[in-house]
Scaffold this active site. Structure first.
Site, PDB file in Angstrom:
ATOM      1  N   GLY A  31      -4.311  -8.464  13.047  1.00 11.64           N
ATOM      2  CA  GLY A  31      -4.151  -7.738  11.791  1.00 11.64           C
ATOM      3  C   GLY A  31      -4.981  -8.316  10.671  1.00 11.64           C
ATOM      4  CB  THR A  32      -3.912 -10.424   7.824  1.00 11.90           C
ATOM      5  OG1 THR A  32      -2.766  -9.594   7.598  1.00 11.90           O
ATOM      6  CG2 THR A  32      -4.430 -10.912   6.495  1.00 11.90           C
ATOM      7  CB  CYS A  81       6.281   0.969   6.608  1.00  8.83           C
ATOM      8  SG  CYS A  81       5.303   0.684   5.124  1.00  8.83           S
ATOM      9  CG  ASN A 104       5.445  -3.526   9.914  1.00  7.53           C
ATOM     10  OD1 ASN A 104       4.688  -3.969   9.054  1.00  7.53           O
ATOM     11  ND2 ASN A 104       5.570  -2.236  10.158  1.00  7.53           N
ATOM     12  CB  THR A 105       4.502  -7.036   6.566  1.00  6.77           C
ATOM     13  OG1 THR A 105       5.099  -5.811   6.144  1.00  6.77           O
ATOM     14  CG2 THR A 105       3.033  -6.823   6.861  1.00  6.77           C
ATOM     15  CB  VAL A 114      -0.955  -0.015   1.217  1.00  4.85           C
ATOM     16  CG1 VAL A 114      -1.676   1.319   1.360  1.00  4.85           C
ATOM     17  CG2 VAL A 114      -1.959  -1.162   1.069  1.00  4.85           C
ATOM     18  N   GLY A 162      -0.067 -12.852  12.325  1.00  3.59           N
ATOM     19  CA  GLY A 162      -0.822 -14.056  12.005  1.00  3.59           C
ATOM     20  C   GLY A 162      -1.809 -14.531  13.052  1.00  3.59           C
ATOM     21  N   GLY A 219      -0.538 -12.415   7.701  1.00  2.98           N
ATOM     22  CA  GLY A 219      -1.522 -13.490   7.728  1.00  2.98           C
ATOM     23  C   GLY A 219      -0.991 -14.707   8.475  1.00  2.98           C
TER      24      GLY A 219
END
Lengths: 301, 253
Positions: A263-264, A128, A190-191, A69, A242, A215
């Protein structure tokens, strides 16, 4: 079920919603009674407005998804003028996730948010993976994180949570640097930086090629990192990555987290956050834990 | 108000590449505008982790029934196509903003391409309920893409194009002779993006008001993740929340 994360940040229960997955809370009020949550962390906000990355920004992966994003948001001033008045009276803690491209952006943004009565904490986003400058750059070295956290600490007087990147060699070192620079807590992970390719078209699936993986698929990595960080630091650790149900949440607490973020999973079941809160309470009753806080680090190893 | 509801698949009709699913719940349906969509939890397998956005093909409020017309294009839609009657399918609904309802007396053309014909059925039905008889122009690659033609014909004058000429006029929807004969006040389009762009261009040339329904890849369906954005004159807008229906004047096409 209450959790005290320090410097005035008291949660009704350990469940918060992760930045970028719950909008500004308003998007989910048809599904979740926000009073059932410990807090919501609203969309990553930068000093100046950002249009984010071009479409496509999302690719589904086995039991997960990638996104790029790129911190699309209307800026801190817009948040203060137009969004804060709408959400400040939510019956839960509203935390702002603050990001930036330069040190000055972080500091100015934190100063502006410091005066908002109903925002008890910021989650400083130094992790990020989807912005070209700043973002993760600050979060992947001890020098970078020390600099940004200590400068923000000088101007921000409420609870300062620092969100850590998993895209590092030794996350415990980064967490220790954040702690030494004045962080009140750390949240992780974070991811994870990833990539997806469309073999038929021989093209990347994301507009900027790489993105952040989230996820259910990232849970084992997140759990391991929470465990490592919780052993290293004295400040509270907020675990995420996750978490899809109450059992997952309990696992993060056992690994050392004092609170968790969802989150996801909010995309898959918009009502999941309240269910996790209920399920954690039921777990505590079933296992004879008087306080949910007693789960923190209660791993029998 | 949006809801998360378990539906039971009560009827399934096979149309080759597509299936028509009739899903019933024991809960009263919320108000649903034509052009809105649902997010379907397919089966939670690793390859169908996220929900799938599917347009609403038809609604029967009396029986709490939603009909979805699903073309098998990827893992999610393939898994949905093998669902059996009696299966429980969870849906979040209704999502997004639907088509604008025209004023009485306005001449409306509804243009569908491929599986994009799906939401036009419920839309045409609502128009008829509002005493507006729409004109429909349905396009497909071949005859079997034009599903439920007789039912569409009940709702308005219906014209067809197929790329192979197996039904109606041969070619794309933009090539149909209707465009030379009739003038419309409003044009509504749903289909593949290149087709929608072509119709939008035609509408712009004729200076006719036009709405299109987009289907960008999305995750949340609620305007939270900001993945499904489209470039508009107001910046990046979420198709799931600001759309899926947009007036073409707002799009940077």
């Amino acid at each position: 079920m209450t959790i005290d994360l320090g410097r005035g940040l008291m949660l009704r229960n350990p469940v918060m919603t992760a930045s970028g997955t719950f909008g500004y809370g308003e998007e989910y009020t048809d599904f979740v009674d926000l009073a059932k949550l410990g807090g919501i962390i609203v969309k990553g906000t930068t000093l100046h407005p950002r249009e984010g990355n071009p479409y496509p920004r999302m690719a589904e992966t086995p039991s997960g998804m990638l996104n790029c994003v790129g911190l699309q948001n209307k800026g801190v001033q817009y948040f203060i003028d137009s969004i804060y008045p709408r959400i400040k009276d939510f019956d839960t803690n509203v935390l702002l996730n603050l990001s930036g491209s330069t040190l000055e952006d972080y500091v100015t943004g934190a100063e502006m948010v410091d005066v908002l009565d109903k925002i008890p904490a910021i989650e400083l986003n130094v992790s990020c993976p989807n912005v070209k400058q700043g973002g993760m750059a600050f979060g992947v070295t001890t020098a970078g994180i020390s600099q940004v956290v200590s400068e923000v600490r000088k101007v921000y007087h409420k609870h300062l949570m620092v969100k850590l990147s998993p895209n590092v060699t030794n996350i415990a070192e980064i967490a220790l640097a954040a702690e030494a620079s004045g962080a009140d807590s750390v949240s992780l992970i974070n991811t994870l930086m990833g990539m997806a390719i469309d073999a038929e078209k021989r093209k990347p699936k994301l507009s900027v090629i790489t993105g952040g993986l989230s996820g259910a698929c990232v849970k084992p990595v997140a759990l391991r990192m929470v465990w490592q960080v919780a052993k290293a630091v004295k400040i509270p650790v907020v675990g995420l990555g996750g978490i899809s149900n109450a059992t997952d949440a309990v696992e993060f607490m056992l690994a050392g987290a004092s609170a968790i973020e969802i989150g996801t999973a909010n995309f898959i079941d918009p009502a999941v956050s309240a269910k996790v809160a209920d399920g954690m309470k039921a777990y505590c009753e079933r296992h004879g834990f008087e306080k949910v806080a007693d789960l923190t680090g209660a791993l029998d190893s | 108000m949006k809801q998360i509801t378990d539906f039971i698949l009560v009827e399934k009709n096979d149309y080759g590449r597509s299936v028509l699913l009739r899903l019933r719940s024991d809960r009263a349906l919320p108000e649903i505008q034509p052009g809105q969509f649902v997010q379907v939890r397919v089966d939670g397998s690793p390859s169908t982790y996220l929900r799938r956005p599917i347009s609403i093909h038809d609604v029967d409020f009396q029986h709490n029934e939603i009909a979805l017309l699903v073309q098998q294009v990827g893992e999610g839609t393939k898994h949905l196509a093998v669902a059996e009657t009696g299966d429980v399918i969870n849906m979040v609904l209704p999502l997004g903003n639907g088509f604008s309802i025209p004023e009485k007396g306005e001449k409306c053309l509804l243009v569908g391409g491929g599986i994009g014909i799906a939401p036009l059925f419920y839309f045409a039905k609502v128009l008829v309920e509002n005493d507006i008889r729409p004109t429909l122009l349905l396009g497909g690659k071949t005859k079997s893409d034009i599903i439920r033609l007789a039912d569409y014909q009940q709702l308005g004058d219906t014209f067809v194009t197929t790329e192979d000429g197996s039904l109606g006029e041969k070619g794309f929807v933009t090539m149909h002779s209707l465009w030379q004969k009739e003038v419309f006040d409003k044009i509504y389009v749903c289909g593949p993006k290149p087709m929608m762009k072509a119709v939008a261009k035609l509408a712009a040339e004729k200076n006719v008001w036009c709405e299109v329904s987009l289907e960008n890849l999305m995750a949340c369906g609620l305007g939270a993740c900001l993945c499904c954005v489209e470039d508009t004159v107001d910046g990046h807008m979420c198709v799931c929340k600001e759309g899926p229906v947009f007036n073409t004047r707002r799009l940077k096409w």
